[in-house]
Design a protein around this motif. Structure first.
Motif, PDB file in Angstrom:
ATOM      1  N   MET A 256       0.809  -1.215   0.000  1.00 41.91           N
ATOM      2  CA  MET A 256       0.000   0.000   0.000  1.00 41.91           C
ATOM      3  C   MET A 256       0.842   1.265   0.000  1.00 41.91           C
ATOM      4  SD  MET A 256      -1.395  -0.386   3.931  1.00 41.91           S
ATOM      5  CE  MET A 256      -2.483   1.040   3.834  1.00 41.91           C
ATOM      6  N   GLY A 257       2.159   1.122  -0.205  1.00 42.85           N
ATOM      7  CA  GLY A 257       3.034   2.281  -0.238  1.00 42.85           C
ATOM      8  C   GLY A 257       3.493   2.677   1.153  1.00 42.85           C
ATOM      9  N   THR A 258       4.650   3.298   1.220  1.00 44.01           N
ATOM     10  CA  THR A 258       5.175   3.713   2.518  1.00 44.01           C
ATOM     11  C   THR A 258       4.283   4.764   3.176  1.00 44.01           C
ATOM     12  OG1 THR A 258       6.620   5.302   1.360  1.00 44.01           O
ATOM     13  CG2 THR A 258       7.579   3.175   1.956  1.00 44.01           C
ATOM     14  N   THR A 259       3.668   5.627   2.361  1.00 47.39           N
ATOM     15  CA  THR A 259       2.774   6.642   2.933  1.00 47.39           C
ATOM     16  C   THR A 259       1.536   5.990   3.531  1.00 47.39           C
ATOM     17  OG1 THR A 259       3.521   8.357   1.403  1.00 47.39           O
ATOM     18  CG2 THR A 259       1.374   8.665   2.423  1.00 47.39           C
ATOM     19  N   GLY A 260       0.891   5.090   2.778  1.00 43.99           N
ATOM     20  CA  GLY A 260      -0.311   4.432   3.277  1.00 43.99           C
ATOM     21  C   GLY A 260      -0.051   3.628   4.530  1.00 43.99           C
ATOM     22  N   ALA A 261       1.036   2.828   4.536  1.00 47.64           N
ATOM     23  CA  ALA A 261       1.359   2.012   5.710  1.00 47.64           C
ATOM     24  C   ALA A 261       1.699   2.890   6.900  1.00 47.64           C
ATOM     25  CB  ALA A 261       2.527   1.073   5.392  1.00 47.64           C
ATOM     26  N   SER A 262       2.406   3.976   6.657  1.00 50.31           N
ATOM     27  CA  SER A 262       2.785   4.872   7.754  1.00 50.31           C
ATOM     28  C   SER A 262       1.565   5.516   8.385  1.00 50.31           C
ATOM     29  CB  SER A 262       3.745   5.957   7.246  1.00 50.31           C
ATOM     30  OG  SER A 262       4.960   5.397   6.799  1.00 50.31           O
ATOM     31  N   MET A 263       0.655   6.010   7.537  1.00 49.20           N
ATOM     32  CA  MET A 263      -0.532   6.684   8.065  1.00 49.20           C
ATOM     33  C   MET A 263      -1.481   5.706   8.751  1.00 49.20           C
ATOM     34  SD  MET A 263       0.044   9.838   7.512  1.00 49.20           S
ATOM     35  CE  MET A 263       1.748   9.343   7.848  1.00 49.20           C
ATOM     36  N   LEU A 264      -1.472   4.452   8.314  1.00 53.75           N
ATOM     37  CA  LEU A 264      -2.363   3.461   8.915  1.00 53.75           C
ATOM     38  C   LEU A 264      -1.899   3.048  10.309  1.00 53.75           C
ATOM     39  CD1 LEU A 264      -4.760   1.478   8.617  1.00 53.75           C
ATOM     40  CD2 LEU A 264      -3.134  -0.161   7.643  1.00 53.75           C
ATOM     41  N   LEU A 265      -0.583   2.901  10.497  1.00 53.80           N
ATOM     42  CA  LEU A 265      -0.076   2.274  11.718  1.00 53.80           C
ATOM     43  C   LEU A 265       0.550   3.232  12.724  1.00 53.80           C
ATOM     44  CD1 LEU A 265       1.496  -1.026  10.337  1.00 53.80           C
ATOM     45  CD2 LEU A 265      -0.619  -0.739  11.626  1.00 53.80           C
ATOM     46  N   ILE A 266       0.872   4.462  12.333  1.00 53.78           N
ATOM     47  CA  ILE A 266       1.555   5.336  13.287  1.00 53.78           C
ATOM     48  C   ILE A 266       0.647   5.682  14.465  1.00 53.78           C
ATOM     49  CG2 ILE A 266       0.942   7.430  11.999  1.00 53.78           C
ATOM     50  CD1 ILE A 266       4.069   6.760  14.209  1.00 53.78           C
ATOM     51  N   ARG A 267      -0.633   5.851  14.230  1.00 50.18           N
ATOM     52  CA  ARG A 267      -1.538   6.205  15.327  1.00 50.18           C
ATOM     53  C   ARG A 267      -1.728   5.050  16.312  1.00 50.18           C
ATOM     54  NH1 ARG A 267      -3.648   8.688  10.694  1.00 50.18           N
ATOM     55  NH2 ARG A 267      -3.746  10.979  10.805  1.00 50.18           N
ATOM     56  N   PRO A 268      -1.997   3.821  15.842  1.00 48.48           N
ATOM     57  CA  PRO A 268      -2.077   2.707  16.810  1.00 48.48           C
ATOM     58  C   PRO A 268      -0.783   2.521  17.590  1.00 48.48           C
ATOM     59  CG  PRO A 268      -3.009   2.046  14.706  1.00 48.48           C
ATOM     60  CD  PRO A 268      -2.373   3.383  14.487  1.00 48.48           C
ATOM     61  N   LEU A 269       0.352   2.729  16.932  1.00 48.24           N
ATOM     62  CA  LEU A 269       1.629   2.593  17.629  1.00 48.24           C
ATOM     63  C   LEU A 269       1.773   3.653  18.712  1.00 48.24           C
ATOM     64  CD1 LEU A 269       4.372   1.030  17.639  1.00 48.24           C
ATOM     65  CD2 LEU A 269       5.250   2.853  16.161  1.00 48.24           C
ATOM     66  N   LEU A 270       1.385   4.877  18.402  1.00 43.57           N
ATOM     67  CA  LEU A 270       1.478   5.956  19.393  1.00 43.57           C
ATOM     68  C   LEU A 270       0.513   5.715  20.546  1.00 43.57           C
ATOM     69  CD1 LEU A 270       1.769   9.062  17.031  1.00 43.57           C
ATOM     70  CD2 LEU A 270       3.570   8.076  18.450  1.00 43.57           C
ATOM     71  N   ARG A 271      -0.694   5.218  20.246  1.00 39.99           N
ATOM     72  CA  ARG A 271      -1.644   4.931  21.313  1.00 39.99           C
ATOM     73  C   ARG A 271      -1.128   3.821  22.221  1.00 39.99           C
ATOM     74  NH1 ARG A 271      -5.636   5.606  17.216  1.00 39.99           N
ATOM     75  NH2 ARG A 271      -5.747   3.336  16.935  1.00 39.99           N
ATOM     76  N   ALA A 272      -0.512   2.813  21.636  1.00 40.51           N
ATOM     77  CA  ALA A 272       0.003   1.699  22.439  1.00 40.51           C
ATOM     78  C   ALA A 272       1.122   2.147  23.371  1.00 40.51           C
ATOM     79  CB  ALA A 272       0.515   0.585  21.519  1.00 40.51           C
ATOM     80  N   ASN A 273       1.808   3.229  23.015  1.00 36.16           N
ATOM     81  CA  ASN A 273       2.940   3.699  23.816  1.00 36.16           C
ATOM     82  C   ASN A 273       2.653   5.018  24.530  1.00 36.16           C
ATOM     83  OD1 ASN A 273       5.524   1.903  23.099  1.00 36.16           O
ATOM     84  ND2 ASN A 273       4.281   2.102  21.261  1.00 36.16           N
ATOM     85  N   ALA A 274       1.386   5.413  24.584  1.00 36.29           N
ATOM     86  CA  ALA A 274       1.041   6.707  25.167  1.00 36.29           C
ATOM     87  C   ALA A 274       1.418   6.802  26.644  1.00 36.29           C
ATOM     88  CB  ALA A 274      -0.454   6.974  24.996  1.00 36.29           C
ATOM     89  N   HIS A 275       1.481   5.665  27.338  1.00 34.26           N
ATOM     90  CA  HIS A 275       1.790   5.669  28.764  1.00 34.26           C
ATOM     91  C   HIS A 275       3.284   5.851  29.031  1.00 34.26           C
ATOM     92  CE1 HIS A 275       2.487   1.613  27.251  1.00 34.26           C
ATOM     93  NE2 HIS A 275       3.323   1.453  28.252  1.00 34.26           N
ATOM     94  N   ARG A 276       4.102   5.782  27.987  1.00 32.75           N
ATOM     95  CA  ARG A 276       5.551   5.816  28.177  1.00 32.75           C
ATOM     96  C   ARG A 276       6.086   7.234  28.053  1.00 32.75           C
ATOM     97  NH1 ARG A 276       8.057   0.842  24.744  1.00 32.75           N
ATOM     98  NH2 ARG A 276       9.957   1.870  25.494  1.00 32.75           N
ATOM     99  N   THR A 277       7.123   7.534  28.806  1.00 32.00           N
ATOM    100  CA  THR A 277       7.732   8.857  28.735  1.00 32.00           C
ATOM    101  C   THR A 277       8.789   8.941  27.652  1.00 32.00           C
ATOM    102  OG1 THR A 277       9.338   8.221  30.436  1.00 32.00           O
ATOM    103  CG2 THR A 277       7.327   9.313  31.176  1.00 32.00           C
ATOM    104  N   ARG A 278       9.343   7.810  27.237  1.00 31.29           N
ATOM    105  CA  ARG A 278      10.361   7.783  26.179  1.00 31.29           C
ATOM    106  C   ARG A 278       9.770   7.072  24.967  1.00 31.29           C
ATOM    107  NH1 ARG A 278      13.365   6.669  30.974  1.00 31.29           N
ATOM    108  NH2 ARG A 278      14.916   8.278  31.400  1.00 31.29           N
ATOM    109  N   GLN A 279       9.387   7.871  23.971  1.00 32.71           N
ATOM    110  CA  GLN A 279       8.740   7.315  22.783  1.00 32.71           C
ATOM    111  C   GLN A 279       9.458   7.665  21.484  1.00 32.71           C
ATOM    112  OE1 GLN A 279       4.379   8.014  22.711  1.00 32.71           O
ATOM    113  NE2 GLN A 279       4.646   8.963  24.711  1.00 32.71           N
TER     114      GLN A 279
END
Length: 470
Positions: free
Chosen positions: A135-158
């Motif tokens: 799906m292209g680097t742009t499509g994959a990046s936009m699809l997964l960056i938000r779930p990744l950030l949510r999964a690590n929202a509790h961490r101070t070093r991201q």
């Protein structure tokens, strides 16, 4: 994706630059482009508040610093036609495609009870790498960056998580098919077989992604132990009952729209039509017009059909897209003379770079092509740089895919992999950075990011050179 920039290589003299003789230009014509890059690199450090509020004005100033002298030297008609060419042939197709991918990916919300452990993060990066070539680097990046950030929202070093995401998902993962990254799609349009890159740089891609995933897992494990939230995470993971992770996709209509967007881009490359319109000297062909109109429709359909709750859950907004659109408007314009000088080959101001990729016996040097393509792709955009060296190596796809296969592999790998060296090496890099910062992640600045990329990636590229490109 920045496929549209490749057309800069054919800029006509009154409507572009086929007659803009790069050999006759001085390096001074590259000052606005260099100034814009330095502004992107330094002003967020020196004057962050000013840059945040006025980066669009700064970009416009550097664009005028090129355009006004260009008009004085070549005439106002040439300057106006050059703007039209950059707008219609390069910038609008680029922004339309990027907006469609950004909107569609932003309309998909992944609901999962994920916690940002080293194992979970590494798995998400691996999935993103696999999706990037589909799906292209742009499509994959936009699809997964938000779930990744949510999964690590509790961490101070991201920040390190996002940096490796850029390395793996936004760049290296897109190396296996022409759909993954614009340079490879340009090669496909030039006659390179669809699966050629999979067979010839597949081993390099798998090795690079595998090593990066291993390094990330080790680093993330160490960072998690140092993180103040680590004890709570460990306790939560350790006491939870073993059960399968439930993953739910909201906004599923966007998967179909994403497939339509990919099909439109692919169709524009294989559909040949003599029907075209001349707009101030710029040829607007029917396939490109259909692609762009279709992508606009995809964007509007995504906005209309995606439930509002999905956008709210994704914290979807236009700020990252606006930043990329403004910055690349200036880059598209000021890069014109730089590409012309590169295209002039050994007769141009950058002749030493072109000469450096040829051995004394006149044969191409794959290692030199890998590094020259890669380092220029880090700063000049990987799509037109790919075409420069594709043409330098002879531009005959049949020969490049056979007798000169190591050279084409080196050009392809350099363009895709080294787009991760800087924030401006590939469009998704800046978008991921902007989204992460919008979520409160303290990302490294321009040169801080380069410390990461040069310290981690360049040694891996050196090993790759010794193994595959000697």
């Amino acid at each position: 994706m920045r496929l549209a920039l490749a057309a800069l290589l054919a800029l006509p003299a009154v409507a572009g630059a086929a007659e803009l003789d790069g050999a006759a230009l001085s390096l001074a014509w590259g000052v606005p482009f260099a100034g814009l890059l330095l502004s992107i690199a330094l002003m967020p450090l020196a004057a962050p508040a000013f840059w945040h509020h006025h980066f669009g004005k700064v970009t416009a100033a550097w664009a005028l610093a090129f355009l006004l002298p260009f008009g004085a030297a070549f005439g106002p008609v040439a300057a106006a036609a050059g703007v039209v060419h950059a707008l219609l042939a390069e910038y609008l197709p680029f922004v339309i495609l990027l907006t469609a991918l950004y909107t569609v990916a932003g309309g998909i919300h992944i609901r999962a009870d994920l916690r940002g452990t080293a194992g979970v993060n590494t798995a998400l990066l691996a999935i993103g790498a696999a999706l990037a070539s589909v799906m292209g680097t742009t499509g994959a990046s936009m699809l997964l960056i938000r779930p990744l950030l949510r999964a690590n929202a509790h961490r101070t070093r991201q920040a390190h998580v996002v940096v490796f995401f850029i390395f793996i998902v936004s760049n290296a993962g897109g190396a296996l098919t022409p759909l993954g990254d614009p340079p490879l799609f340009l090669g496909f349009l030039k006659g390179v077989a669809f699966f050629w890159t999979f067979t010839h740089i597949g081993p390099q891609t798998l090795w690079l992604v595998g090593v990066l995933l291993g390094l990330f897992y080790a680093l993330d494990t160490w960072q998690l132990r140092r993180d103040p939230g680590a004890p709570a995470v460990a306790a939560a993971v350790g006491t939870a009952r073993p059960q399968a992770t439930r993953i739910v996709f909201d906004g599923q209509i966007n998967f179909a729209l994403l497939g339509l967007a990919v099909a439109l881009v692919l169709l524009s490359g294989v559909w040949k039509s003599p029907l075209a319109w001349d707009v101030a000297g710029t040829r607007v062909g029917l396939p490109g017009l259909v692609r762009d109109a279709g992508l606009v429709a995809v964007t509007l359909l995504s906005l209309a059909l995606t439930p509002r709750g999905v956008h709210a859950a994704n914290q979807f907004n236009w700020a990252p897209m606006q930043e990329v659109a403004k910055l690349f408007a200036g880059i598209f314009l000021t890069i014109v003379p730089v590409i012309a000088m590169l295209q002039a080959g050994t007769a141009g101001p950058f002749g030493a770079i072109v000469a450096a990729v040829t051995r004394p016996d006149g044969t191409p040097d794959p290692a030199a092509y890998f590094w020259a393509t890669g380092l220029l792709s880090s700063f000049l955009d990987n799509a037109p740089t790919y075409l420069v060296f594709f043409n330098t190596a002879g531009a005959d796809p049949a020969v490049l895919m056979s007798a000169l296969a190591p050279t084409l592999a080196a050009i392809s790998a350099g363009a895709v992999f080294m787009g991760a060296n800087t924030y401006i090496g590939n469009a998704p890099n800046l978008m991921v950075k902007a989204i992460a910062e919008d979520r409160g992640v303290k990302m490294p600045r321009f040169f801080g990011y380069m410390l990461w990329s040069f310290g981690i990636l360049l040694p891996l590229f050196a090993v790759m050179t010794l193994v595959w490109f000697r």
